[in-house]
Design a protein around this motif. Structure first.
Motif, mmCIF file in Angstrom:
data_model
loop_
_atom_site.group_PDB
_atom_site.id
_atom_site.type_symbol
_atom_site.label_atom_id
_atom_site.label_comp_id
_atom_site.label_asym_id
_atom_site.label_seq_id
_atom_site.Cartn_x
_atom_site.Cartn_y
_atom_site.Cartn_z
ATOM 1 N N ALA A 3 0.838 -1.195 0.000
ATOM 2 C CA ALA A 3 0.000 0.000 0.000
ATOM 3 C C ALA A 3 0.868 1.237 0.000
ATOM 4 O O ALA A 3 1.928 1.271 0.614
ATOM 5 N N LEU A 4 0.398 2.243 -0.701
ATOM 6 C CA LEU A 4 1.002 3.569 -0.685
ATOM 7 C C LEU A 4 -0.078 4.541 -0.257
ATOM 8 O O LEU A 4 -1.163 4.547 -0.832
ATOM 9 N N VAL A 5 0.215 5.334 0.752
ATOM 10 C CA VAL A 5 -0.773 6.251 1.298
ATOM 11 C C VAL A 5 -0.265 7.670 1.176
ATOM 12 O O VAL A 5 0.802 7.998 1.694
ATOM 13 N N GLU A 6 -1.053 8.494 0.492
ATOM 14 C CA GLU A 6 -0.705 9.907 0.339
ATOM 15 C C GLU A 6 -1.324 10.718 1.483
ATOM 16 O O GLU A 6 -2.442 10.418 1.913
ATOM 17 N N SER A 7 -0.618 11.746 1.906
ATOM 18 C CA SER A 7 -1.136 12.635 2.946
ATOM 19 C C SER A 7 -0.481 13.992 2.808
ATOM 20 O O SER A 7 0.470 14.156 2.032
ATOM 21 N N GLY A 8 -0.990 14.943 3.567
ATOM 22 C CA GLY A 8 -0.368 16.263 3.601
ATOM 23 C C GLY A 8 -1.086 17.326 2.793
ATOM 24 O O GLY A 8 -0.696 18.490 2.818
ATOM 25 N N GLY A 9 -2.121 16.934 2.082
ATOM 26 C CA GLY A 9 -2.858 17.920 1.321
ATOM 27 C C GLY A 9 -3.640 18.857 2.224
ATOM 28 O O GLY A 9 -3.704 18.673 3.438
ATOM 29 N N GLY A 10 -4.225 19.873 1.622
ATOM 30 C CA GLY A 10 -5.010 20.821 2.383
ATOM 31 C C GLY A 10 -5.406 21.999 1.529
ATOM 32 O O GLY A 10 -5.249 21.977 0.304
ATOM 33 N N SER A 11 -5.915 23.008 2.194
ATOM 34 C CA SER A 11 -6.332 24.234 1.517
ATOM 35 C C SER A 11 -5.402 25.362 1.908
ATOM 36 O O SER A 11 -5.206 25.616 3.105
ATOM 37 N N VAL A 12 -4.858 26.031 0.921
ATOM 38 C CA VAL A 12 -3.942 27.148 1.168
ATOM 39 C C VAL A 12 -4.252 28.275 0.201
ATOM 40 O O VAL A 12 -4.899 28.064 -0.832
ATOM 41 N N GLN A 13 -3.768 29.451 0.525
ATOM 42 C CA GLN A 13 -3.888 30.572 -0.404
ATOM 43 C C GLN A 13 -2.723 30.554 -1.392
ATOM 44 O O GLN A 13 -1.662 29.965 -1.132
ATOM 45 N N ALA A 14 -2.937 31.200 -2.499
ATOM 46 C CA ALA A 14 -1.886 31.303 -3.508
ATOM 47 C C ALA A 14 -0.612 31.866 -2.870
ATOM 48 O O ALA A 14 -0.680 32.793 -2.050
ATOM 49 N N GLY A 15 0.504 31.274 -3.227
ATOM 50 C CA GLY A 15 1.775 31.672 -2.643
ATOM 51 C C GLY A 15 2.186 30.830 -1.449
ATOM 52 O O GLY A 15 3.339 30.910 -0.998
ATOM 53 N N GLY A 16 1.253 30.017 -0.962
ATOM 54 C CA GLY A 16 1.545 29.191 0.193
ATOM 55 C C GLY A 16 2.303 27.923 -0.149
ATOM 56 O O GLY A 16 2.657 27.685 -1.318
#
Length: 118
Positions: A3-16
């Protein structure tokens, strides 16, 4: 079970910035060429960045100079450091080893959502 599990995504403003992680279980990266892929709604799956087993890296033109791919073999984790994010980076991001029969197969699984607002 592999298994490969992706994480760390989210919502940010431009430039972040965000750092995505791809953690493996039942699998090692030692001899693998790996990539980060993304798919935005209505768009095809696209390769974002690639790292070979010898450490050679490559980036698509839209992310070159802003994203950095790396791998920690001890932690069995691959990273994608994303800086200067733009709204057009909004997509679900996936990690996968090379060898899948078609590009569309690289954007399957859970992935991690990245949303960049202007």
């Amino acid at each position: 079970e592999v298994a490969l599990v992706e994480s760390g995504g989210g919502s940010v403003q431009a430039g972040g910035s965000l750092r995505l992680s791809c953690t493996a279980s039942g699998y090692t990266f030692d001899d693998s060429d790996m990539g980060w892929y993304r798919q935005a709604p209505g768009n095809e799956c696209e390769l974002v960045s690639h790292i070979s087993s010898d450490g050679t890296t490559a980036y698509s033109e839209p992310v070159k100079g802003r994203f950095t791919i790396s791998m920690d073999h001890a932690k069995i984790t691959m990273y994608l450091q994303m800086t200067s994010l733009k709204p057009e980076d909004t997509a679900v991001y996936y990690c996968a080893p090379d060898g899948r029969p078609r590009l569309e197969f690289y954007c399957r699984g859970r992935g991690t959502q990245v949303t960049v607002s202007s």
